[in-house]
Scaffold this motif. Structure first.
Motif, PDB file in Angstrom:
ATOM      1  N   UNK A   1       3.398   1.920 -11.427  1.00  0.00           N
ATOM      2  CA  UNK A   1       2.565   1.068 -10.579  1.00  0.00           C
ATOM      3  C   UNK A   1       2.564   1.583  -9.147  1.00  0.00           C
ATOM      4  N   UNK A   2       3.745   1.934  -8.656  1.00  0.00           N
ATOM      5  CA  UNK A   2       3.856   2.463  -7.290  1.00  0.00           C
ATOM      6  C   UNK A   2       3.082   3.781  -7.163  1.00  0.00           C
ATOM      7  N   UNK A   3       3.165   4.611  -8.194  1.00  0.00           N
ATOM      8  CA  UNK A   3       2.412   5.870  -8.189  1.00  0.00           C
ATOM      9  C   UNK A   3       0.908   5.615  -8.135  1.00  0.00           C
ATOM     10  N   UNK A   4       0.443   4.685  -8.960  1.00  0.00           N
ATOM     11  CA  UNK A   4      -0.989   4.364  -8.979  1.00  0.00           C
ATOM     12  C   UNK A   4      -1.449   3.944  -7.585  1.00  0.00           C
ATOM     13  N   UNK A   5      -0.629   3.107  -6.940  1.00  0.00           N
ATOM     14  CA  UNK A   5      -0.985   2.642  -5.612  1.00  0.00           C
ATOM     15  C   UNK A   5      -1.038   3.819  -4.618  1.00  0.00           C
ATOM     16  N   UNK A   6      -0.129   4.786  -4.793  1.00  0.00           N
ATOM     17  CA  UNK A   6      -0.077   5.921  -3.877  1.00  0.00           C
ATOM     18  C   UNK A   6      -1.142   6.980  -4.138  1.00  0.00           C
ATOM     19  N   UNK A   7      -1.751   6.922  -5.313  1.00  0.00           N
ATOM     20  CA  UNK A   7      -2.839   7.864  -5.594  1.00  0.00           C
ATOM     21  C   UNK A   7      -4.059   7.564  -4.718  1.00  0.00           C
ATOM     22  N   UNK A   8      -4.220   6.298  -4.328  1.00  0.00           N
ATOM     23  CA  UNK A   8      -5.418   5.919  -3.565  1.00  0.00           C
ATOM     24  C   UNK A   8      -5.513   6.688  -2.240  1.00  0.00           C
ATOM     25  N   UNK A   9      -4.461   6.648  -1.385  1.00  0.00           N
ATOM     26  CA  UNK A   9      -4.576   7.441  -0.149  1.00  0.00           C
ATOM     27  C   UNK A   9      -4.668   8.949  -0.388  1.00  0.00           C
ATOM     28  N   UNK A  10      -4.141   9.437  -1.516  1.00  0.00           N
ATOM     29  CA  UNK A  10      -4.278  10.870  -1.827  1.00  0.00           C
ATOM     30  C   UNK A  10      -5.756  11.209  -2.056  1.00  0.00           C
ATOM     31  N   UNK A  11      -6.420  10.356  -2.820  1.00  0.00           N
ATOM     32  CA  UNK A  11      -7.856  10.575  -3.103  1.00  0.00           C
ATOM     33  C   UNK A  11      -8.662  10.466  -1.799  1.00  0.00           C
ATOM     34  N   UNK A  12      -8.364   9.432  -1.023  1.00  0.00           N
ATOM     35  CA  UNK A  12      -9.099   9.234   0.230  1.00  0.00           C
ATOM     36  C   UNK A  12      -8.900  10.416   1.179  1.00  0.00           C
ATOM     37  N   UNK A  13      -7.661  10.901   1.257  1.00  0.00           N
ATOM     38  CA  UNK A  13      -7.377  12.012   2.167  1.00  0.00           C
ATOM     39  C   UNK A  13      -8.134  13.269   1.743  1.00  0.00           C
ATOM     40  N   UNK A  14      -8.129  13.537   0.445  1.00  0.00           N
ATOM     41  CA  UNK A  14      -8.778  14.767  -0.032  1.00  0.00           C
ATOM     42  C   UNK A  14     -10.283  14.763   0.213  1.00  0.00           C
ATOM     43  N   UNK A  15     -10.919  13.609   0.014  1.00  0.00           N
ATOM     44  CA  UNK A  15     -12.388  13.596   0.041  1.00  0.00           C
ATOM     45  C   UNK A  15     -13.021  12.950   1.280  1.00  0.00           C
ATOM     46  N   UNK A  16     -12.234  12.197   2.057  1.00  0.00           N
ATOM     47  CA  UNK A  16     -12.846  11.457   3.166  1.00  0.00           C
ATOM     48  C   UNK A  16     -12.218  11.757   4.530  1.00  0.00           C
ATOM     49  N   UNK A  17     -11.237  12.667   4.541  1.00  0.00           N
ATOM     50  CA  UNK A  17     -10.503  12.940   5.786  1.00  0.00           C
ATOM     51  C   UNK A  17     -11.425  13.267   6.964  1.00  0.00           C
ATOM     52  N   UNK A  18     -12.504  13.975   6.688  1.00  0.00           N
ATOM     53  CA  UNK A  18     -13.409  14.404   7.779  1.00  0.00           C
ATOM     54  C   UNK A  18     -14.494  13.377   8.102  1.00  0.00           C
ATOM     55  N   UNK A  19     -14.528  12.292   7.349  1.00  0.00           N
ATOM     56  CA  UNK A  19     -15.607  11.312   7.574  1.00  0.00           C
ATOM     57  C   UNK A  19     -15.288  10.426   8.772  1.00  0.00           C
ATOM     58  N   UNK A  20     -16.325  10.027   9.518  1.00  0.00           N
ATOM     59  CA  UNK A  20     -16.083   9.168  10.690  1.00  0.00           C
ATOM     60  C   UNK A  20     -15.477   7.813  10.311  1.00  0.00           C
ATOM     61  N   UNK A  21     -15.663   7.396   9.051  1.00  0.00           N
ATOM     62  CA  UNK A  21     -15.177   6.069   8.636  1.00  0.00           C
ATOM     63  C   UNK A  21     -13.846   6.145   7.871  1.00  0.00           C
ATOM     64  N   UNK A  22     -13.165   7.306   7.953  1.00  0.00           N
ATOM     65  CA  UNK A  22     -11.914   7.501   7.201  1.00  0.00           C
ATOM     66  C   UNK A  22     -10.857   6.435   7.528  1.00  0.00           C
TER      67      UNK A  22
END
Length: 342
Positions: free
Chosen positions: A122-143
């Motif tokens: 469960x903790x891993x699943x929760x931590x996957x979310x910021x990993x996904x966001x970082x990989x694909x949205x890091x450069x976006x103005x709304x990150x």
């Protein structure tokens, strides 16, 4: 990306999963990689995927035109973040509730050799979310807004779960704790924020909108989420199991269901006493007695009236919104849930 929307959506799941399984922050062993792979397939893509898919739908309606492949990918990735969040809640929820099945298969912690490792999953699943966001949205103005949004909604959901758990403390079966305001708060925080507000908020951020300026949208979606849960409570008792795909157990489980709250409100003293005696018992005879009381109190009619009033109120709130695109998003949500049978 070929095929219909759901096919495309599932293709994005495969991409995100393979990225997580080769995340440079951790050196996977073959065993650990295989574990996470199996754990994800078991818990993330199994549901109806409504929350995730509605990010794409909503974004398309806000843009008012077809999306290009990149936009489909990014809105799908955000949709999957919501499905990941849902998986994280459900894995831990099932442990707390001691549940046996979820989506027609054994709960993850009931799977042989998993057991309490499921807590860490469960903790891993929760931590996957910021990993996904970082990989694909890091450069976006709304990150930063995205990170903030997911953190806030997770906090609200956990608080909703807490009110639910302390209100339905096993061993302290006290129906007098149950009331419409309590039911409403549980639903609002435990379900409405992440199921209704979060998908639309993700789409608004992608469309370059400022969430601060859309509080009225949040209010309508929370109201819709509340209506959705009342429907759920109703279907748990009055829905046909072959249609809803499960056998309802809210009465046995002593759930703070809209039906029992309404029944308490409409009952005379004798009926209240009868409810206190029979609600929350595993015994089929007690369950039948509670359902009989629901019929005596004509709860099906009470629900029908609640449904039409809610619908009217929601439509009026939606039509008061200045933006036709936002109206379209909200109406599409309402259309999916109004008078649903399952």
């Amino acid at each position: 990306m070929g095929g219909d929307l759901k096919t495309k959506f599932l293709e994005v799941y495969s991409v995100l999963k393979s990225e997580l399984l080769t995340d440079p922050a951790f050196e996977f062993t073959p065993d650990s990689r295989e574990w996470v792979d199996r754990m994800l397939d078991y818990n993330v893509p199994g549901g109806k995927l409504n929350r995730g898919l509605s990010v794409i739908d909503s974004y398309k309606l806000l843009k008012g035109q077809e999306l290009d492949d990149d936009e489909i990918f990014l809105s799908s990735a955000l949709g999957w973040c919501i499905e990941w969040l849902q998986a994280y809640f459900l894995v831990l929820d099932d442990i707390m509730d001691g549940s046996h099945t979820r989506r027609g298969q054994p709960c993850w912690f009931r799977v042989p050799k998993v057991g309490m490792i499921a807590v860490n999953d469960g903790i891993l699943l929760r931590n996957h979310i910021p990993r996904i966001l970082k990989k694909h949205f890091r450069q976006k103005p709304y990150y930063v807004d995205l990170l903030d949004l997911f953190n806030e909604v997770e906090f609200q959901t956990a608080c909703g779960q807490m009110i639910d758990l302390i209100t339905t403390l096993v061993g302290e079966k006290d129906l007098s704790k149950y009331s419409l305001p309590i039911h409403r708060r549980i639903v609002q925080y435990k379900t409405a924020y992440y199921s209704f507000y979060l998908p639309v908020a993700c789409a608004l951020l992608m469309a370059g909108e400022d969430l601060e300026k859309h509080n009225n949208v949040k209010d309508v979606l929370i109201e819709m989420g509340t209506y959705f849960q009342v429907q759920d409570d109703y279907l748990d008792c009055f829905g046909a199991p072959e249609v809803i795909g499960k056998i309802g157990t809210d009465i046995e489980d002593f759930k703070c269901s809209w039906l029992v709250v309404k029944a308490l409100e409409l009952s005379n003293e004798a009926q209240k006493k009868f409810l206190h005696e029979n609600y929350g018992k595993e015994d089929p005879a007690s369950v039948a007695k509670v359902k009989e009381l629901y019929n005596t109190l004509k709860l099906e009619d009470v629900f029908a009236e609640y449904e039409s009033k809610s619908y009217e109120k929601l439509i009026n709130s939606i039509e008061a919104h200045p933006s036709p695109a936002v109206q379209a998003v909200l109406k599409s949500f309402l259309g999916k849930i109004y008078k649903r049978q399952k």
